[in-house]
Design a protein around this motif. Structure first.
Motif, short mmCIF file in Angstrom:
data_model
loop_
_atom_site.label_atom_id
_atom_site.label_comp_id
_atom_site.label_asym_id
_atom_site.label_seq_id
_atom_site.Cartn_x
_atom_site.Cartn_y
_atom_site.Cartn_z
N UNK A 37 0.82 -0.95 -0.46
CA UNK A 37 0.22 -0.42 -0.24
C UNK A 37 0.48 0.73 -0.20
N UNK A 38 0.44 2.29 -1.02
CA UNK A 38 1.80 3.74 -0.74
C UNK A 38 0.84 5.07 0.03
N UNK A 39 1.15 4.58 1.39
CA UNK A 39 0.54 5.32 2.30
C UNK A 39 1.23 6.44 2.73
N UNK A 40 2.35 6.39 2.55
CA UNK A 40 4.01 7.50 2.69
C UNK A 40 4.76 6.80 4.07
N UNK A 41 4.37 5.79 4.46
CA UNK A 41 4.92 5.68 5.50
C UNK A 41 6.10 4.48 4.86
N UNK A 42 6.83 4.76 5.83
CA UNK A 42 8.27 3.58 5.06
C UNK A 42 8.07 2.47 5.65
N UNK A 43 8.66 1.50 5.11
CA UNK A 43 8.36 -0.24 5.10
C UNK A 43 8.71 -0.48 6.43
N UNK A 44 9.59 -0.24 6.86
CA UNK A 44 10.43 -0.49 8.21
C UNK A 44 9.43 -0.25 9.25
#
Length: 83
Positions: A37-44
């Protein structure tokens, strides 16, 4: 004594033979959807509060470790003079 062993064997046979296989839900598609999901939260940090806590603990330990290394290097570079 023999009765106890016999009873234990019966119980173990009964529990092993009558156990129901549990259907395990496949969580992989849900996790893939969450992490793609592209929500601006870093993957980690997409895993939630647990990931944020682990991230902050790692950063804190890294800073403390770096500080201790610098302290030991300075202490080794400038040894104390013996009186």
């Amino acid at each position: 004594m023999y009765r106890h062993i016999s009873a234990l064997q019966q119980v173990s046979r009964r529990t092993l033979s009558s156990s129901v296989r549990r259907e395990v839900e496949n969580k992989v598609p849900g996790k893939q959807k969450l992490f793609q999901e592209d929500n601006g939260i870093p993957i980690h940090l997409k895993g939630g509060a647990k990931d944020a806590l682990l991230y902050r603990a790692t950063i804190g330990l890294t800073i403390v470790g770096t500080g201790l290394v610098v302290y030991e290097l300075v202490k080794a570079a400038f040894p104390q003079k013996k009186a």
